[in-house]
Design a protein around this motif. Structure first.
Motif, PDB file in Angstrom:
ATOM      1  N   SER A 515     -34.661  32.160  12.505  1.00 36.28           N
ATOM      2  CA  SER A 515     -34.990  30.737  12.483  1.00 36.28           C
ATOM      3  C   SER A 515     -33.740  29.910  12.239  1.00 36.28           C
ATOM      4  CB  SER A 515     -36.013  30.461  11.364  1.00 36.28           C
ATOM      5  OG  SER A 515     -37.171  31.230  11.525  1.00 36.28           O
ATOM      6  N   PHE A 516     -32.588  30.496  12.596  1.00 32.47           N
ATOM      7  CA  PHE A 516     -31.309  29.854  12.317  1.00 32.47           C
ATOM      8  C   PHE A 516     -31.150  28.565  13.130  1.00 32.47           C
ATOM      9  CE2 PHE A 516     -29.416  30.986  16.352  1.00 32.47           C
ATOM     10  CZ  PHE A 516     -30.167  32.082  16.742  1.00 32.47           C
ATOM     11  N   GLN A 517     -30.300  27.678  12.596  1.00 37.28           N
ATOM     12  CA  GLN A 517     -30.030  26.405  13.250  1.00 37.28           C
ATOM     13  C   GLN A 517     -28.769  26.463  14.111  1.00 37.28           C
ATOM     14  OE1 GLN A 517     -32.318  23.837  12.817  1.00 37.28           O
ATOM     15  NE2 GLN A 517     -33.414  25.477  11.743  1.00 37.28           N
ATOM     16  N   THR A 518     -27.830  27.296  13.702  1.00 36.04           N
ATOM     17  CA  THR A 518     -26.592  27.418  14.474  1.00 36.04           C
ATOM     18  C   THR A 518     -26.231  28.897  14.587  1.00 36.04           C
ATOM     19  OG1 THR A 518     -25.127  27.354  12.552  1.00 36.04           O
ATOM     20  CG2 THR A 518     -25.770  25.229  13.514  1.00 36.04           C
ATOM     21  N   ILE A 519     -25.336  29.209  15.506  1.00 37.34           N
ATOM     22  CA  ILE A 519     -24.858  30.590  15.660  1.00 37.34           C
ATOM     23  C   ILE A 519     -24.175  31.056  14.377  1.00 37.34           C
ATOM     24  CG2 ILE A 519     -23.248  32.071  16.915  1.00 37.34           C
ATOM     25  CD1 ILE A 519     -25.699  31.323  18.522  1.00 37.34           C
ATOM     26  N   ARG A 520     -23.392  30.157  13.789  1.00 34.41           N
ATOM     27  CA  ARG A 520     -22.727  30.514  12.535  1.00 34.41           C
ATOM     28  C   ARG A 520     -23.747  30.791  11.443  1.00 34.41           C
ATOM     29  NH1 ARG A 520     -20.620  28.131   7.912  1.00 34.41           N
ATOM     30  NH2 ARG A 520     -18.650  29.058   7.214  1.00 34.41           N
ATOM     31  N   GLY A 521     -24.816  29.991  11.410  1.00 33.89           N
ATOM     32  CA  GLY A 521     -25.876  30.194  10.438  1.00 33.89           C
ATOM     33  C   GLY A 521     -26.527  31.555  10.594  1.00 33.89           C
ATOM     34  N   ARG A 522     -26.753  31.975  11.834  1.00 32.33           N
ATOM     35  CA  ARG A 522     -27.363  33.287  12.058  1.00 32.33           C
ATOM     36  C   ARG A 522     -26.440  34.400  11.551  1.00 32.33           C
ATOM     37  NH1 ARG A 522     -29.807  36.100  17.569  1.00 32.33           N
ATOM     38  NH2 ARG A 522     -29.792  38.214  16.737  1.00 32.33           N
ATOM     39  N   ARG A 523     -25.157  34.253  11.852  1.00 31.06           N
ATOM     40  CA  ARG A 523     -24.216  35.280  11.427  1.00 31.06           C
ATOM     41  C   ARG A 523     -24.193  35.404   9.895  1.00 31.06           C
ATOM     42  NH1 ARG A 523     -20.358  33.579  14.210  1.00 31.06           N
ATOM     43  NH2 ARG A 523     -19.102  32.515  12.625  1.00 31.06           N
ATOM     44  N   LEU A 524     -24.231  34.251   9.222  1.00 27.62           N
ATOM     45  CA  LEU A 524     -24.267  34.279   7.761  1.00 27.62           C
ATOM     46  C   LEU A 524     -25.577  34.882   7.244  1.00 27.62           C
ATOM     47  CD1 LEU A 524     -22.695  30.780   6.946  1.00 27.62           C
ATOM     48  CD2 LEU A 524     -21.688  33.010   6.446  1.00 27.62           C
ATOM     49  N   LEU A 525     -26.686  34.520   7.896  1.00 34.78           N
ATOM     50  CA  LEU A 525     -27.987  35.065   7.489  1.00 34.78           C
ATOM     51  C   LEU A 525     -28.024  36.583   7.642  1.00 34.78           C
ATOM     52  CD1 LEU A 525     -30.506  32.468   8.946  1.00 34.78           C
ATOM     53  CD2 LEU A 525     -30.407  33.190   6.560  1.00 34.78           C
ATOM     54  N   GLU A 526     -27.502  37.063   8.757  1.00 39.51           N
ATOM     55  CA  GLU A 526     -27.511  38.510   9.010  1.00 39.51           C
ATOM     56  C   GLU A 526     -26.670  39.268   7.982  1.00 39.51           C
ATOM     57  OE1 GLU A 526     -26.142  38.542  13.036  1.00 39.51           O
ATOM     58  OE2 GLU A 526     -28.153  38.819  13.842  1.00 39.51           O
ATOM     59  N   ASP A 527     -25.691  38.577   7.415  1.00 38.62           N
ATOM     60  CA  ASP A 527     -24.852  39.208   6.398  1.00 38.62           C
ATOM     61  C   ASP A 527     -25.477  39.105   5.011  1.00 38.62           C
ATOM     62  OD1 ASP A 527     -22.383  40.374   5.319  1.00 38.62           O
ATOM     63  OD2 ASP A 527     -22.044  38.374   4.497  1.00 38.62           O
ATOM     64  N   VAL A 528     -26.054  37.940   4.701  1.00 40.22           N
ATOM     65  CA  VAL A 528     -26.509  37.658   3.338  1.00 40.22           C
ATOM     66  C   VAL A 528     -27.892  38.227   3.042  1.00 40.22           C
ATOM     67  CG1 VAL A 528     -27.262  35.772   1.832  1.00 40.22           C
ATOM     68  CG2 VAL A 528     -25.055  35.636   2.983  1.00 40.22           C
ATOM     69  N   LEU A 529     -28.873  38.017   3.939  1.00 41.38           N
ATOM     70  CA  LEU A 529     -30.256  38.400   3.622  1.00 41.38           C
ATOM     71  C   LEU A 529     -30.447  39.893   3.358  1.00 41.38           C
ATOM     72  CD1 LEU A 529     -32.762  36.232   5.717  1.00 41.38           C
ATOM     73  CD2 LEU A 529     -32.379  36.289   3.257  1.00 41.38           C
ATOM     74  N   PRO A 530     -29.862  40.801   4.143  1.00 41.63           N
ATOM     75  CA  PRO A 530     -30.018  42.227   3.812  1.00 41.63           C
ATOM     76  C   PRO A 530     -29.495  42.572   2.418  1.00 41.63           C
ATOM     77  CG  PRO A 530     -29.233  41.997   6.063  1.00 41.63           C
ATOM     78  CD  PRO A 530     -29.159  40.628   5.432  1.00 41.63           C
ATOM     79  N   LYS A 531     -28.429  41.886   1.999  1.00 40.61           N
ATOM     80  CA  LYS A 531     -27.901  42.143   0.661  1.00 40.61           C
ATOM     81  C   LYS A 531     -28.892  41.676  -0.412  1.00 40.61           C
ATOM     82  CE  LYS A 531     -23.102  41.766   2.185  1.00 40.61           C
ATOM     83  NZ  LYS A 531     -21.873  40.929   2.194  1.00 40.61           N
ATOM     84  N   PHE A 532     -29.529  40.521  -0.175  1.00 37.23           N
ATOM     85  CA  PHE A 532     -30.547  40.051  -1.107  1.00 37.23           C
ATOM     86  C   PHE A 532     -31.694  41.049  -1.218  1.00 37.23           C
ATOM     87  CE2 PHE A 532     -30.109  36.073  -3.186  1.00 37.23           C
ATOM     88  CZ  PHE A 532     -29.173  35.332  -2.475  1.00 37.23           C
ATOM     89  N   VAL A 533     -32.162  41.523  -0.067  1.00 37.55           N
ATOM     90  CA  VAL A 533     -33.288  42.460  -0.063  1.00 37.55           C
ATOM     91  C   VAL A 533     -32.904  43.753  -0.771  1.00 37.55           C
ATOM     92  CG1 VAL A 533     -34.743  43.895   1.419  1.00 37.55           C
ATOM     93  CG2 VAL A 533     -34.384  41.480   1.969  1.00 37.55           C
ATOM     94  N   ASP A 534     -31.709  44.243  -0.499  1.00 40.46           N
ATOM     95  CA  ASP A 534     -31.228  45.469  -1.135  1.00 40.46           C
ATOM     96  C   ASP A 534     -31.233  45.326  -2.651  1.00 40.46           C
ATOM     97  OD1 ASP A 534     -28.005  47.175  -1.201  1.00 40.46           O
ATOM     98  OD2 ASP A 534     -29.988  47.894  -1.715  1.00 40.46           O
ATOM     99  N   GLU A 535     -30.655  44.211  -3.157  1.00 46.08           N
ATOM    100  CA  GLU A 535     -30.626  43.981  -4.598  1.00 46.08           C
ATOM    101  C   GLU A 535     -32.034  43.846  -5.172  1.00 46.08           C
ATOM    102  OE1 GLU A 535     -28.329  43.714  -6.971  1.00 46.08           O
ATOM    103  OE2 GLU A 535     -26.542  44.023  -5.763  1.00 46.08           O
ATOM    104  N   SER A 553     -35.358  32.438   1.561  1.00 47.20           N
ATOM    105  CA  SER A 553     -34.815  32.773   2.883  1.00 47.20           C
ATOM    106  C   SER A 553     -35.162  31.692   3.903  1.00 47.20           C
ATOM    107  CB  SER A 553     -35.343  34.130   3.353  1.00 47.20           C
ATOM    108  OG  SER A 553     -36.743  34.104   3.524  1.00 47.20           O
ATOM    109  N   ASN A 554     -36.294  31.061   3.720  1.00 50.41           N
ATOM    110  CA  ASN A 554     -36.681  29.955   4.610  1.00 50.41           C
ATOM    111  C   ASN A 554     -35.724  28.775   4.439  1.00 50.41           C
ATOM    112  OD1 ASN A 554     -38.419  28.708   6.521  1.00 50.41           O
ATOM    113  ND2 ASN A 554     -39.382  27.565   4.863  1.00 50.41           N
TER     114      ASN A 554
END
Length: 947
Positions: A515-535, A553-554
């Protein structure tokens, strides 16, 4: 002599039974028993083993209490014991003399200990000297029988080498003695001459000393009708149980040179000649020195030490299995205070690692005793003062606890009892009022020991995982992958209890990546969210963390500003997940603005002084304006203080005082910025008045002036209320209630001191006088005279009108509140307004203040705990009632705070509810214990109220 629960003894019932048994057997000693009532009742309360001995040997009891200052150096003990054995001709008689000698000396040592006439170090040294004397004299005694049969070994001798606690001269009450034996050299005995003049029974030195060790250990450790002298442990000898019982000096040199292992080096750090040929013992120490203390340390040795640590960890893990992590008697880990988490062994091992690594180059570190070794580590700069103090203090605490466990029955135990009544007795032996206070303190101490212990050598890192994102494989984050079948197995290895619900949360989180707004946002989400879930999945409460992460995450998917903050500071992920798992209230604050997230990584998370808070508020006002600034500061502090509280770095009392201080600073600074006349001041009532507010608390305030209020004063008060209570996107700063002013909502917003006096003396109702107890001025600048005048006026009013207040008035008011406002039902608790709850406790305290303030004005303080302390100090409350009221108040406010953090107002009477489980876990007790404790405290308060 009759003992009660108030006798000050840890176990008065045991003491009473033992006294009765003693008098039943020896009525003729009744008068003498009374003469030593304190000593005897204390001994009989602490040690059943010695009580039994005293009942059989009353004369030894009174000899001991008459001779507590007897010398305990080894020479005196040896001379005394040799005298007792001088005319003894049989092994059995010798055994009895040795065992009685040990018990008689134990009587003296134990009495010195429990009567606090000697420090721990002296007690351990006395125990060690006693053991040395018994080992020394027993060796000579046993060997005399062998010499009669085999003759003397020619040019030979034997030495007993003490290891472990005896080697360190730190023996405990029921310790094994770890010893090994060394003799000079191979040869033969002289044999004995027959009547015919023949020499017979010549045997080798090895055979002779093997027989000696066998008979010697049997002599000491055999369990006769008089018990045993010492359990002898020979397993630290070369090759352990498979090895020879005794070796010549050269044999030890050859073994350690060729086969010695690191654990044997550690064992020999405490080696000390204890009995036998002391010159031979010193030769042994000289021979093993190159093996124990190496001049050069290679990487292989470091790895061996690391492996030793891992092996100890594995042993501790095995010993800790089976205990509920939420049970206070298990403290979340092993009940074994020696080998368990943060136990005695970890302190000793911590020291031994330094000695093994640096002892070769630093001879000063070659100390056997724990306290001396720690001091040498400090003096050489290997550890700092804080670690030194913590380790020394906790070693004393844990060794004292070990003694209290072993004194009871002379059993070698290091395990805390699992029965609550036994834990209560143990707690009192350790100087605590109850088991929960004791276990809480023990818990803190073991955590401190473990933290220092872990800081020495890093734990071995786990092998790299084949998965990309911890418990969840990288395939999960592919939108084309079906989730259910993939996750069920992987989530079964976490603390998730409802896998179906967790899969639902994870699906939503994954979908938010796209549900990203920009390409950069998606790249950051793909990096950050898995780490949140892991923790989140690795945490203690993963389902709560995932639930909050769904909403977060929303937000992340639509606000790159959040993502940038987290991407730049990845360490924030653990902190956020901790909050997500513990508090819905703080989670909602954090998700409101990236500034709140930044606040927990910018600067140190700690309590602040009033000056620091005021300075920070002034800066925020310059940047954001008054309205936004006070909201920001309040929420910044609630987040940081919430973290400190949930992490158990501050207590609920510290939390309340600091949140109240924050409100004081905000209100006083805001008033200073707004007002145009010098007279206006704010008086805090209720929880703020008592400095007892918690998260999301309302503030009860009134406004006063020294003289008649001006129109400008009223406008300033109105403006302050408007700024604090106006609704914005960040909600209101504080909800303020001004209805406690004279005549309530119908009265003027601002009152003069004279008007206040007129109203309270002539018109105020009982509940208003009760509320006045907690009133205090907030603003201290420029108003010192006004503040003092208000406090004098308050005291005058309460003293003058206190005689009008009856218990009937108080009870009617309490019953009305309970009937109209309490949310308690058969299935729920209302901690605040329910029967036996916070308000009932506060009504008790406030009634006692009002009833007694005329004769004791000093009890007119605002805070509940301060009031209880003052009531106790003035003997209005009994100490036991005061202690129970304080403990219950802290317990209730902790529960109330935990409920507020979870956005709950009531507590279900269900041990399986998530809220009950969360609070019980925070308190380090089981759910059932929490419910039982809560019921007991509510019943006690209601009973006290009824009285």
């Amino acid at each position: 002599m009759h003992l009660t629960q108030d006798s000050g003894l840890p176990d008065p019932e045991r003491s009473q039974k033992n006294i009765q048994a003693f008098l039943s057997e020896h009525p003729e000693y009744a008068e003498r028993l009374n003469a030593f009532a304190t000593e005897v009742s204390t001994l009989f309360s602490y040690s059943q083993f010695l009580a039994n001995y005293c009942i059989k040997n009353p004369q030894e009891l009174f000899y001991a209490v008459d001779n507590l200052d007897m010398p305990f150096d080894t020479e005196h003990l040896i001379a005394e014991l040799k005298g007792l054995l001088a005319s003894c001709n049989s092994m059995n008689d010798g055994m009895k003399i040795i065992r009685d000698f040990r018990k008689n000396k134990f009587l003296v040592i134990t009495l010195k200990d429990i009567l606090r006439q000697a420090e721990l170090q002296e007690i351990m040294l006395d125990m060690s000297n006693l053991a040395d004397a018994i080992l020394c004299v027993s060796l000579e005694f046993v060997e005399s029988f062998l010499i009669e049969r085999y003759g003397r070994p020619e040019n030979n001798s034997i030495a007993v080498i003490a290891l472990g606690k005896l080697g360190a001269q730190e023996l405990n009450y029921s310790s094994d003695v770890d010893i090994i034996f060394v003799y000079k050299e191979d040869g033969q005995t002289s044999g004995i001459s027959t009547i015919q003049g023949m020499t017979i029974n010549k045997i080798s030195a090895f055979e002779y000393y093997t027989k000696l060790v066998e008979q010697y250990t049997r002599f000491l450790s055999a369990n006769t009708e008089d018990g045993f002298a010492y359990r002898v442990d020979l397993r630290l000898r070369p090759q352990g149980q498979r090895g020879s019982l005794v070796l010549p000096l050269k044999g030890y040199e050859e073994y350690y040179e060729s086969w010695g292992q690191t654990w044997e080096r550690a064992a020999l750090l405490r080696a000390r000649p204890s009995a036998g040929d002391m010159q031979l013992g010193q030769a042994f120490l000289k021979a093993i020195k190159p093996f124990v203390y190496r001049k050069y340390l290679d990487f292989e040795a470091i790895e061996e030490i690391r492996a030793m640590k891992s092996q100890v960890e594995q042993i501790k893990a095995e010993t800790s299995r089976g205990g509920s992590p939420k049970s206070p008697d298990f403290l979340g880990y092993s009940r074994d205070i020696k080998r368990g988490y943060g136990g005695i062994r970890e302190i000793e091992f911590f020291i031994q690692i330094f000695q093994l690594i640096y002892g070769g180059k630093e001879p000063v570190l070659r100390e056997r005793g724990t306290f001396k070794a720690l001091h040498k580590l400090l003096s050489k700069g290997f550890i700092g003062y804080e670690d030194y103090g913590q380790l020394s203090d906790n070693y004393i605490f844990l060794r004292t606890l070990e003694h209290r466990l072993q004194q009871l029955n002379d059993i070698q135990t290091h395990t805390l009892p699992s029965i609550d009544a036994e834990l209560d007795i143990l707690a009192r032996k350790m100087g605590f009022s109850d088991r929960l206070t004791f276990l809480s303190e023990l818990n803190k101490r073991r955590h401190r020991v473990r933290a220092i212990y872990d800081s020495l050598l890093e734990s071995r890192k786990s092998p790299p995982q084949c998965q990309t994102y911890g418990p969840l494989s990288s395939i999960f984050w592919d939108m084309e992958t079906p989730i259910e079948n993939l996750l069920t197995e992987e989530l079964s290895n976490t603390k998730i209890t409802d896998i179906k619900k967790a899969i639902h949360y994870l699906t939503k989180i994954r979908n938010n990546i796209y549900s990203f707004q920009t390409i950069r946002g998606r790249r950051l989400l793909e990096d950050v969210l898995p780490k949140f879930v892991d923790e989140a999945l690795k945490g203690m409460n993963p389902e709560s963390a995932l639930l909050q992460l769904v909403d977060f995450s929303n937000i992340l998917s639509s606000k790159e500003s959040y993502l940038e903050v987290i991407a730049q500071r990845p360490q924030i992920i653990s902190v956020l997940n901790f909050i997500f798992s513990q508090s819905e209230y703080l989670s909602k604050i954090l998700t409101g603005s990236p500034e709140y997230i930044e606040s927990i990584v910018e600067g140190e998370i700690r309590k602040k002084s009033s000056w620091e808070l005021k300075n920070e508020l002034n800066i925020l006002m310059e940047r954001h304006g008054k309205s936004a600034a006070i909201r920001l500061l309040r929420k910044f502090e609630e987040i940081k203080l919430g973290l400190l509280f949930l992490d158990k770095k501050i207590s609920v009392i510290e939390l309340m005082k600091t949140l109240s201080k924050t409100a004081d600073v905000i209100l006083s600074t805001l008033l200073q910025k707004l007002k145009t006349t010098p007279s206006l001041n704010i008086i805090a009532f209720g929880k703020l008045g008592g400095r007892e507010i918690i998260f999301n608390s309302d503030l009860d305030l009134i406004f006063i002036t020294h003289d008649e209020p001006l129109e400008a004063d009223i406008k300033t008060a109105e403006q302050l209320l408007r700024i604090c209570m106006s609704y914005t996107k960040d909600a209101i700063a504080y909800k303020i209630d001004t209805r406690l002013r004279p005549n309530g909502s119908k009265g003027p917003l601002v009152s003069s001191l004279s008007g206040l006096r007129e109203y309270y003396l002539k018109h105020a109702q009982v509940w208003e006088l009760q509320a006045l107890l907690k009133a205090r001025p907030i603003c201290n600048f420029r108003f010192q005279v006004s503040n003092l005048r208000f406090m004098e006026l308050k005291r005058e009013i309460l003293i003058e009108r206190s005689s009008e207040i009856t218990i009937s008035d108080i009870k009617k008011m309490r019953e009305k509140i309970q009937k109209e406002l309490s949310k308690e039902t058969p299935n729920t608790y209302d901690i605040k307004l329910g029967i036996g709850g916070i308000e009932e406790l506060e009504f008790i305290v406030q009634y006692l203040q009002l009833k007694n303030c005329k004769k004791s004005p000093q009890i007119l303080v605002q805070g509940t705990l301060d009031a209880i302390n003052r009531l106790s100090k003035m003997n209005i409350l009994k100490d036991s009632d005061s202690m129970m009221l304080k403990e219950t108040y802290i317990f209730y406010r902790t529960i109330e705070t935990m409920l507020r953090l979870r956005n709950e107002t009531i507590l279900k009477k269900d041990a399986h509810s998530a809220v009950v489980q969360g609070i019980a876990s925070f308190l380090n007790i089981t759910e059932e214990e929490f419910i039982n404790l809560l019921n007991a405290k509510k019943a006690w308060i209601r009973n006290f109220w009824d009285k």
